[in-house]
Scaffold this motif. Sequence first.
Motif, PDB file in Angstrom:
ATOM      1  N   ASP A 321       0.936  -1.178  -0.178  1.00 14.73           N
ATOM      2  CA  ASP A 321       0.037   0.127   0.039  1.00 14.73           C
ATOM      3  C   ASP A 321       0.663   1.174   0.118  1.00 14.73           C
ATOM      4  O   ASP A 321       1.600   1.289   0.650  1.00 14.73           O
ATOM      5  N   GLY A 322       0.571   2.139  -0.822  1.00 13.99           N
ATOM      6  CA  GLY A 322       1.347   3.568  -0.910  1.00 13.99           C
ATOM      7  C   GLY A 322       2.522   3.468  -1.898  1.00 13.99           C
ATOM      8  O   GLY A 322       3.035   4.375  -2.310  1.00 13.99           O
ATOM      9  N   MET A 323       2.775   2.202  -2.684  1.00 17.48           N
ATOM     10  CA  MET A 323       3.843   2.080  -3.443  1.00 17.48           C
ATOM     11  C   MET A 323       3.239   2.481  -4.914  1.00 17.48           C
ATOM     12  O   MET A 323       4.194   2.325  -5.892  1.00 17.48           O
ATOM     13  N   ARG A 324       2.219   2.680  -5.038  1.00 15.56           N
ATOM     14  CA  ARG A 324       1.806   2.955  -6.477  1.00 15.56           C
ATOM     15  C   ARG A 324       1.640   4.813  -6.271  1.00 15.56           C
ATOM     16  O   ARG A 324       0.676   5.506  -5.351  1.00 15.56           O
ATOM     17  N   VAL A 325       2.065   5.321  -7.204  1.00 18.28           N
ATOM     18  CA  VAL A 325       2.016   6.616  -7.316  1.00 18.28           C
ATOM     19  C   VAL A 325       1.228   7.527  -8.463  1.00 18.28           C
ATOM     20  O   VAL A 325       1.894   6.905  -9.575  1.00 18.28           O
ATOM     21  N   PRO A 326       0.318   8.227  -8.264  1.00 20.20           N
ATOM     22  CA  PRO A 326      -0.037   8.925  -9.486  1.00 20.20           C
ATOM     23  C   PRO A 326       0.881   9.773 -10.313  1.00 20.20           C
ATOM     24  O   PRO A 326       1.681  10.244  -9.590  1.00 20.20           O
ATOM     25  N   ALA A 327       0.889   9.426 -11.588  1.00 18.51           N
ATOM     26  CA  ALA A 327       1.812   9.961 -12.317  1.00 18.51           C
ATOM     27  C   ALA A 327       1.808  11.619 -12.283  1.00 18.51           C
ATOM     28  O   ALA A 327       3.178  12.588 -12.640  1.00 18.51           O
ATOM     29  N   ASP A 328       0.653  12.113 -12.164  1.00 20.97           N
ATOM     30  CA  ASP A 328       0.514  13.724 -12.184  1.00 20.97           C
ATOM     31  C   ASP A 328       0.935  14.368 -10.733  1.00 20.97           C
ATOM     32  O   ASP A 328       0.688  15.584 -10.336  1.00 20.97           O
TER      33      ASP A 328
END
Length: 377
Positions: A321-328
Motif C-alpha cells: 500500500d502506498g507504493m503506487r504513485v499517480p503520475a501527475d
Amino acid sequence: MGRPFGVPVYVAPSWFLVAALITWVFGDQIERVLPDLGAARYLVSLFFAIAFYASVLVHELAHTLAALRFKLPVRRIQLQFFGGVSEIDKETETPGREFVLAFVGPLLSLVLAGVFYLAMYAVEPGTVPGVLLGGLMISNLIVAIFNLLPGLPLDGGRMLRAVVWKLTGNAMTGTVAAAWVGRALAVTVLIGLPLLTRTGLLGNSTEDISGFTTVTDALLAAILAAIIWTGAGNSLRMARLREHLPELRARTLTRRAIPVETATPLSEALRRANEAGARALVVVDGQGAPTGIVRETAIASVPQHRRPWVAVSALSQDLADGMRVPADLAGQPLLDHLRASPATEYLVIEEGGEIYGVLSTADVERAFVKAMARPSS
C-alpha cells in the motif's frame, strides 16, 4: 502534554535544563527580597519557571489559532531551550496574513504582561504572590520585546518579511531581507549584550560584576546569537525549498519501465529493457497486472554469469500500500506521499491504472539537491 485545539504540545529535553537554570537564578533573586523563605525559595522559583513556560505556551497558541483560522496545518507546538515554536506546515498566501500570524504572539505576551502588572495591585508588595506576578510581568514583557526584533527567525523578522513581501511583491525577497537582518541581529547580540551588562545600561550595578558574571553573560549571548543565526539560515533554506518544490514532478522523474512475467530470467528481462530503452522492470501476473518492482540494488548484486538462471520474481519487491504513485503528483503532495510510504522504488501509474514507469527515491533525492543548489529567482 496534551492536544489543545487538536495540536499536540511537546516538551523538549532542553526545557528541563532551562527550567532548572531559571529555578536556580530566580531563587537567588527571591532570597534578596524574601530572605525568610530559606530553601522554600527554590520551590517558589520552580513554580515561576513553570508559569513562565505556560505563558510561552499561550504565546505559541496565539500563533496556532491564527494559523488554524487561515486554514494552515499546524504539526505541533514544542517548548524548548529558549521559548517555544509552532511548526506550521504551509506558508501563508498573502503578506497581510503573514504579518498577522507573526504579530499575534508578541501581542498576547504584551497582554499577559499587562494582566500580571494589574494583578500586582491586588496583592501586597514584598510577598510571594507579589514577587511571582512581578517576575511574570517582566518576563512576558521581555519575551514580547525580544520577539519583536526585526530579524528571522523571530516574530519581528516574519513581520519584516511580510512588509518587504508587500512592497516588492516577492515572498523570497522578503525572506532574504529578513534573514540577513536576523544574522546582523545575531552579531549584535553576541557583541552588544555583554557590553550592555558591563556598562550598566541594563540597570545593573557595575560594582557587582565578577569574572563569573562576565563569562555567564558572554555564554548567554553566544547561545542567543547562535540560535538566531541558525534560525535565519534555516528560514532561507526552507524558503528556497518551497520555491523549488513545484519542480519535483513524478512524471518527469520517472524511469521508463517494461512489464515482465514472474518466471522471466533476469538476463532476458534486461535484454528486453535495453532494446526498449527502459531502465526499470515491473513484474506482472498472467493478466498483465503489476505485482512487484525489480529492485535496482538487487539487480546489481547478481553477477553476470548467474543472471540467466535467476528469475525476476526472486529480485522483486511486492507492491505494498502506498507504493503506487499517480503520475501527475508533484511538489509537496509528492513528498508527503513518499514520506508516508517509505520505499526505494515506486510504481508510477496513469489515472486509468496503466503503468507509466518506476520512480526511484534516489532520483528524487538527486533532483531535490539539484533544485536546492540553484539560485533563487
